[in-house]
Write an enzyme that holds these catalytic residues in place. Structure first.
Site, PDB file in Angstrom:
ATOM      1  N   LYS A  55       3.078   1.777  -2.177  1.00  0.00           N
ATOM      2  CA  LYS A  55       3.339   2.294  -3.529  1.00  0.00           C
ATOM      3  C   LYS A  55       2.212   3.260  -3.899  1.00  0.00           C
ATOM      4  O   LYS A  55       1.055   2.878  -3.948  1.00  0.00           O
ATOM      5  CB  LYS A  55       3.402   1.142  -4.523  1.00  0.00           C
ATOM      6  CG  LYS A  55       4.616   0.243  -4.289  1.00  0.00           C
ATOM      7  CD  LYS A  55       4.559  -0.986  -5.163  1.00  0.00           C
ATOM      8  CE  LYS A  55       4.720  -0.677  -6.627  1.00  0.00           C
ATOM      9  NZ  LYS A  55       4.560  -1.908  -7.451  1.00  0.00           N
TER      10      LYS A  55
ATOM     11  N   THR B  46      10.626   4.189 -11.507  1.00  0.00           N
ATOM     12  CA  THR B  46      10.108   3.950 -12.857  1.00  0.00           C
ATOM     13  C   THR B  46      10.603   4.899 -13.937  1.00  0.00           C
ATOM     14  O   THR B  46      10.470   6.113 -13.814  1.00  0.00           O
ATOM     15  CB  THR B  46       8.565   3.869 -12.852  1.00  0.00           C
ATOM     16  OG1 THR B  46       8.185   2.875 -11.880  1.00  0.00           O
ATOM     17  CG2 THR B  46       8.016   3.444 -14.208  1.00  0.00           C
TER      18      THR B  46
ATOM     19  N   ARG C  34      -3.640  -7.313 -15.793  1.00  0.00           N
ATOM     20  CA  ARG C  34      -2.646  -7.580 -16.820  1.00  0.00           C
ATOM     21  C   ARG C  34      -3.248  -8.416 -17.918  1.00  0.00           C
ATOM     22  O   ARG C  34      -4.140  -9.232 -17.673  1.00  0.00           O
ATOM     23  CB  ARG C  34      -1.475  -8.371 -16.218  1.00  0.00           C
ATOM     24  CG  ARG C  34      -0.585  -7.514 -15.431  1.00  0.00           C
ATOM     25  CD  ARG C  34       0.452  -8.318 -14.677  1.00  0.00           C
ATOM     26  NE  ARG C  34       1.124  -7.409 -13.774  1.00  0.00           N
ATOM     27  CZ  ARG C  34       2.146  -6.649 -14.124  1.00  0.00           C
ATOM     28  NH1 ARG C  34       2.683  -6.730 -15.310  1.00  0.00           N
ATOM     29  NH2 ARG C  34       2.662  -5.811 -13.252  1.00  0.00           N
TER      30      ARG C  34
ATOM     31  N   ARG D 129      14.869  -5.527  -5.650  1.00  0.00           N
ATOM     32  CA  ARG D 129      13.415  -5.637  -5.673  1.00  0.00           C
ATOM     33  C   ARG D 129      13.042  -6.918  -6.398  1.00  0.00           C
ATOM     34  O   ARG D 129      13.491  -7.160  -7.522  1.00  0.00           O
ATOM     35  CB  ARG D 129      12.828  -4.431  -6.401  1.00  0.00           C
ATOM     36  CG  ARG D 129      11.355  -4.550  -6.780  1.00  0.00           C
ATOM     37  CD  ARG D 129      10.880  -3.234  -7.369  1.00  0.00           C
ATOM     38  NE  ARG D 129       9.534  -3.246  -7.873  1.00  0.00           N
ATOM     39  CZ  ARG D 129       9.203  -3.227  -9.174  1.00  0.00           C
ATOM     40  NH1 ARG D 129      10.166  -3.233 -10.097  1.00  0.00           N
ATOM     41  NH2 ARG D 129       7.952  -3.193  -9.549  1.00  0.00           N
TER      42      ARG D 129
END
Ligand SMILES: Nc1ncnc2c1ncn2[C@@H]1O[C@H](COP(=O)(O)OP(=O)(O)OP(=O)(O)O)[C@@H](O)[C@H]1O
Ligand SMILES: CC(=O)C(=O)O
Ligand SMILES: [K+]
Ligand SMILES: [Mg+2]
Length: 476
Positions: A223, A281, A74, A33
């Site tokens: 996702k 995750t 972010r 990834r």
């Protein structure tokens, strides 16, 4: 030993050298990834080239998944790379700040945040480890009080509890990154934070246009990490080739207690709709710093395998951890043990189900036959990979070898559970193809004299969607 579950590993500073990458691939990485949330376009281009070179050298097929940043908010970077947030103290997120951050204030990469929050909202940073309460919004600045402090380092993500951020799923940066990813022909494109099927359709269209010079069409992975996506799961699945249970953001948005049940539902739905599923995750989180996983992590990986996931994914463990190779070795062995304990329920899988397509019926027939006869392998000659995909949606202890002459299909199938992709030349003649397939698998040590196997193909040869033949053979 044959492992059916695939391993996706995120690349980063800890896995950029050819030596480490080679050991990772040899230890069991099936898909890498490239996370476009971090690093520059050129870094990803260089990494993709390195992956192709190292994989070719290792003689193993490795697919590349480009993971778009999406509208994830972010914080910017800090003067010293990180700060310590202290409980009860003020901290400012400033969308207009251009200087590096410090203990009082940091910049933001999503300029709309001040518009999307109001006093009293809870913001969660670094996958929920840090908690800020919004006090006021003043122009470009969101003033907060630290409710749960700790270390905050460069570019960590921010979520709003309960969802509700207005950002569209594809940002201008994502559109540029899609072009970059198509330039190195990633096999999979993972779209972050899609809300509905339209987001996925749009991403697919952009990818296909950007891939046009190479006639390249990547598999699209949605996702699932947004509160708003859950009611649209089925439509999102139908518009995609697979989903990722992106537990990092998902847990923050829906509350972590809701995630395990959602994971099980998502994996089941994906398989029922003939789609792929990646579980992601914190699977081996403690191995970022420790050489062995916790008991809970071992259980987590094993349970995802038993849930039927195609792949388990590593993030910081391989991108920035101390033990990237050991993490993969451990994950591989946990998956293998879990699979061995798996109960095969093929007969009940088929009960009350109607397979209306010839190719799909042949695929199911091969599974049934191989299971009951105790065949050594199922061999599928496939152009598009769909025969292998259908077969791989059912639990069975017989490995599937998918032989194709198409390079893209070959690499895509690296993600399919229980499928080993094998590249073979194109044949116009069926009997030559069947002979070549057996020879290839004997040469690889998969089959030996006396072994039986079930093989499927389509006549005329060389066209997708035409699987119409099943043969049970014994190696002479
Ligand atoms: N290419 C990279 N360069 C530098 N650090 C990286 C890179 N990839 C990952 N990391 C580090 O590993 C951590 C976890 O990796 P991961 O890919 O899960 O990122 P993330 O920030 O959670 O992204 P997202 O939720 O957008 O996918 C990151 O927060 C970062 O500190
Ligand atoms: C992988 C990812 O983006 C997440 O877990 O949120
Ligand atoms: K990402
Ligand atoms: Mg995420």
């Amino acid at each position: 030993m044959f492992r059916a579950t695939k391993i996706v590993a995120t690349l980063g500073p800890a896995s950029s050298s050819p030596e480490v990458l080679e050991r990772m691939i040899q230890s069991g990485v099936d898909v890498v990834r490239l996370n476009f949330s971090h690093g520059k376009a050129q870094d990803h281009i260089d990494r993709a080239r390195l992956v192709r070179e190292v994989a070719a050298r290792a003689g193993k097929e490795v697919a590349i998944m480009a993971d778009l940043q999406g509208p994830k908010i972010r914080v910017g970077k800090f003067e010293n790379g990180k700060i310590e947030l202290i409980n009860g103290t003020p901290f400012v997120l400033d969308a207009d700040r251009t200087e590096l951050g410090n203990e009082q204030c940091v910049g933001l990469d999503y300029k709309e945040l001040p518009r999307d929050v109001k006093p009293g909202d809870t913001l969660l940073l670094n996958d929920g480890l840090l908690v800020l309460t919004v006090e006021s919004v003043r122009g470009s600045q969101v003033h907060t009080i630290v409710k749960q402090g700790g270390e905050l380092s460069n570019n960590k993500g921010i979520n709003k509890q309960g969802g509700g951020l207005t950002a569209p799923a594809l940002t201008a940066k994502d559109m540029e990154d899609i072009k970059t990813a198509m330039s190195f022909q990633c096999e999979y494109l993972a779209v972050s934070f899609p809300k509905n099927a339209t987001d996925m359709e749009m991403a697919r269209q952009l990818a296909n246009v950007a891939g046009e010079p190479w006639r390249h069409k990547p598999g699209m992975i949605a996702k699932i990490e947004r509160y708003e996506a859950i009611p649209h799961l089925e439509a999102i699945l139908k518009a995609s080739d697979g989903i990722m249970v992106a537990r990092g953001d998902l847990a923050v948005e829906v509350g972590h207690a809701a995630v395990p049940a959602l994971q099980k539902r998502m994996i089941r739905m994906a398989r029922e709709l003939d789609k792929l599923c990646i579980t992601a995750t914190q699977m081996m989180e403690s191995m970022i710093v420790n050489p062995v996983p916790t008991r809970a992590e071992v259980s987590d990986v094993a349970n995802a395998v038993l849930d039927g996931t195609d792949a388990v994914m590593l993030s910081a463990e391989t991108a920035a951890g101390r033990f990237p190779v050991e993490t993969i070795e451990q994950m591989a062995s946990i998956a293998l043990e879990a699979e061995n304990a798996e109960f095969v329920s093929l007969d009940t899988d088929f009960a009350n189900r109607q397979f209306g397509r010839i190719d799909q019926s042949i695929a199911m027939g091969a599974l049934f036959t191989a299971h009951h006869l105790g065949c050594k392998a199922i061999v599928a000659l496939t152009e598009s990979g769909s025969t292998a995909l259908w077969m791989s949606r059912h639990r069975i202890h017989v490995p599937i070898y998918a032989l194709t002459s198409q390079v893209l299909t070959h690499r895509k199938m690296a993600l399919y559970r229980n499928v080993t992709p094998v590249l073979m030349p194109n044949f116009d003649d069926r009997d030559q193809a069947l002979k070549a397939a057996e020879d290839l698998l004997v040469a690889r040590g998969v089959l030996k004299p006396g072994d039986t196997y079930a093989i499927t193909c389509g006549e005329p040869m060389g066209y997708p969607g035409g699987t119409n033949m099943l043969k049970v053979c014994r190696v002479g």
